[in-house]
Write a protein that holds these residues in place. Sequence first.
Motif, PDB file in Angstrom:
ATOM      1  N   ALA A 137       0.836  -1.196   0.000  1.00  0.00           N
ATOM      2  CA  ALA A 137       0.000   0.000   0.000  1.00  0.00           C
ATOM      3  C   ALA A 137       0.872   1.246   0.000  1.00  0.00           C
ATOM      4  CB  ALA A 137      -0.902  -0.005   1.233  1.00  0.00           C
ATOM      5  N   PRO A 138       0.463   2.296  -0.716  1.00  0.00           N
ATOM      6  CA  PRO A 138       1.264   3.528  -0.756  1.00  0.00           C
ATOM      7  C   PRO A 138       1.233   4.262   0.575  1.00  0.00           C
ATOM      8  CG  PRO A 138      -0.813   3.837  -1.914  1.00  0.00           C
ATOM      9  CD  PRO A 138      -0.738   2.376  -1.569  1.00  0.00           C
ATOM     10  N   ILE A 139       2.379   4.775   0.977  1.00  0.00           N
ATOM     11  CA  ILE A 139       2.498   5.583   2.192  1.00  0.00           C
ATOM     12  C   ILE A 139       3.448   6.742   1.896  1.00  0.00           C
ATOM     13  CG2 ILE A 139       2.061   3.693   3.806  1.00  0.00           C
ATOM     14  CD1 ILE A 139       5.096   3.574   4.250  1.00  0.00           C
ATOM     15  N   LYS A 140       3.471   7.711   2.802  1.00  0.00           N
ATOM     16  CA  LYS A 140       4.352   8.865   2.671  1.00  0.00           C
ATOM     17  C   LYS A 140       5.145   9.039   3.962  1.00  0.00           C
ATOM     18  CE  LYS A 140       0.819  11.285  -0.048  1.00  0.00           C
ATOM     19  NZ  LYS A 140      -0.052  12.489  -0.104  1.00  0.00           N
ATOM     20  N   ARG A 141       6.382   9.442   3.825  1.00  0.00           N
ATOM     21  CA  ARG A 141       7.191   9.802   4.980  1.00  0.00           C
ATOM     22  C   ARG A 141       7.884  11.124   4.709  1.00  0.00           C
ATOM     23  NH1 ARG A 141       4.272   6.800   6.816  1.00  0.00           N
ATOM     24  NH2 ARG A 141       4.637   4.918   8.045  1.00  0.00           N
ATOM     25  N   ARG A 142       7.918  11.980   5.714  1.00  0.00           N
ATOM     26  CA  ARG A 142       8.422  13.340   5.526  1.00  0.00           C
ATOM     27  C   ARG A 142       9.807  13.496   6.128  1.00  0.00           C
ATOM     28  NH1 ARG A 142       3.483  17.425   6.733  1.00  0.00           N
ATOM     29  NH2 ARG A 142       5.065  18.897   6.005  1.00  0.00           N
ATOM     30  N   TYR A 143      10.667  14.202   5.396  1.00  0.00           N
ATOM     31  CA  TYR A 143      12.040  14.448   5.822  1.00  0.00           C
ATOM     32  C   TYR A 143      12.396  15.906   5.537  1.00  0.00           C
ATOM     33  CZ  TYR A 143      12.400   9.349   5.766  1.00  0.00           C
ATOM     34  OH  TYR A 143      12.194   8.016   5.990  1.00  0.00           O
ATOM     35  N   THR A 144      13.115  16.513   6.468  1.00  0.00           N
ATOM     36  CA  THR A 144      13.577  17.889   6.286  1.00  0.00           C
ATOM     37  C   THR A 144      14.650  17.949   5.208  1.00  0.00           C
ATOM     38  OG1 THR A 144      13.125  18.464   8.585  1.00  0.00           O
ATOM     39  CG2 THR A 144      14.712  19.842   7.425  1.00  0.00           C
ATOM     40  N   ILE A 145      14.576  18.967   4.377  1.00  0.00           N
ATOM     41  CA  ILE A 145      15.642  19.238   3.414  1.00  0.00           C
ATOM     42  C   ILE A 145      16.762  19.936   4.170  1.00  0.00           C
ATOM     43  CG2 ILE A 145      16.271  20.406   1.272  1.00  0.00           C
ATOM     44  CD1 ILE A 145      13.194  20.396   0.628  1.00  0.00           C
ATOM     45  N   ARG A 146      17.850  19.227   4.359  1.00  0.00           N
ATOM     46  CA  ARG A 146      18.958  19.780   5.147  1.00  0.00           C
ATOM     47  C   ARG A 146      19.803  20.754   4.344  1.00  0.00           C
ATOM     48  NH1 ARG A 146      21.776  22.256   7.500  1.00  0.00           N
ATOM     49  NH2 ARG A 146      23.219  21.773   9.196  1.00  0.00           N
ATOM     50  N   HIS A 147      20.118  20.397   3.118  1.00  0.00           N
ATOM     51  CA  HIS A 147      20.840  21.290   2.204  1.00  0.00           C
ATOM     52  C   HIS A 147      20.211  21.169   0.822  1.00  0.00           C
ATOM     53  CE1 HIS A 147      24.167  20.134   5.103  1.00  0.00           C
ATOM     54  NE2 HIS A 147      24.156  21.433   5.203  1.00  0.00           N
ATOM     55  N   ALA A 148      20.247  22.257   0.073  1.00  0.00           N
ATOM     56  CA  ALA A 148      19.801  22.238  -1.317  1.00  0.00           C
ATOM     57  C   ALA A 148      20.876  22.870  -2.186  1.00  0.00           C
ATOM     58  CB  ALA A 148      18.482  22.994  -1.470  1.00  0.00           C
ATOM     59  N   ARG A 149      21.157  22.248  -3.323  1.00  0.00           N
ATOM     60  CA  ARG A 149      22.122  22.800  -4.278  1.00  0.00           C
ATOM     61  C   ARG A 149      21.386  22.983  -5.605  1.00  0.00           C
ATOM     62  NH1 ARG A 149      24.546  19.460  -0.844  1.00  0.00           N
ATOM     63  NH2 ARG A 149      24.044  17.568  -2.028  1.00  0.00           N
TER      64      ARG A 149
END
Length: 237
Positions: A50-62
């Motif tokens: 079954a589809p699920i979602k998990r959230r993570y902070t963007i620590r760095h972006a380039r």
Amino acid sequence: MKDLHHCELLTRRQLTPRMVRLTLGGPSLTGLTPRPAQDIEVLLTDATGAPIKRRYTIRHARPQSGEWDIDAVIHAGAGPGSAWAATAQIGSRVELVGPRGKLQLRPAEGHLFIGDEASSPAIAALAEALPDDQVAAAVVETQSEADRLPLAADHVRWIERGPAAAGDPALLLAAVDQELREARFEQVYILAEAHTTGALRELVHAAGVAPDRVFAKGYWTAGRSSSSVLGGRRERG
């Protein structure tokens, strides 16, 4: 789906015994500059498919190279989010949605960040984004000293719960109460276990910080299925 990105896991790096940094890249990330501590939803499946979602902070972006770093806590038996972060192989495909999140830094003479392992990447990103003339302090609970990550704050009060279960608010409440007695803060950010976040918000309000100067967000919830514990943040609502 709006803001859906088809990415690849480019690199992985062990930051602490229980936290890994995953670098995700894809053409659609090129040119995107998330605000500090915005997050992504990684689209996964559970044991039944079954589809699920998990959230993570963007620590760095380039933005120039289309790469985002996320830091994930690896927690034994913590479900599909933690399992994905622990086992995903370089070159594997990752679908994600983002950037997301309403949290924004507000000008203040003194900022206080409160959280635990799950929110330490967000706290680190926020502290780094503050102007040099704004003072930042942090109170962060970890299991042990080995879980500490560098924080660009003027003062950090580390507390360790040891073998005690995560999610008990007692240690954070005591440490934050002490911090509020020793210094004045115009802006407070509470990023912790959901029930602990509520208790901390009441404590901060009682200390005289105006409600509109407090940002509070539950990063995970004790007592739910193990998939919600100190890994990717569980999608709520």
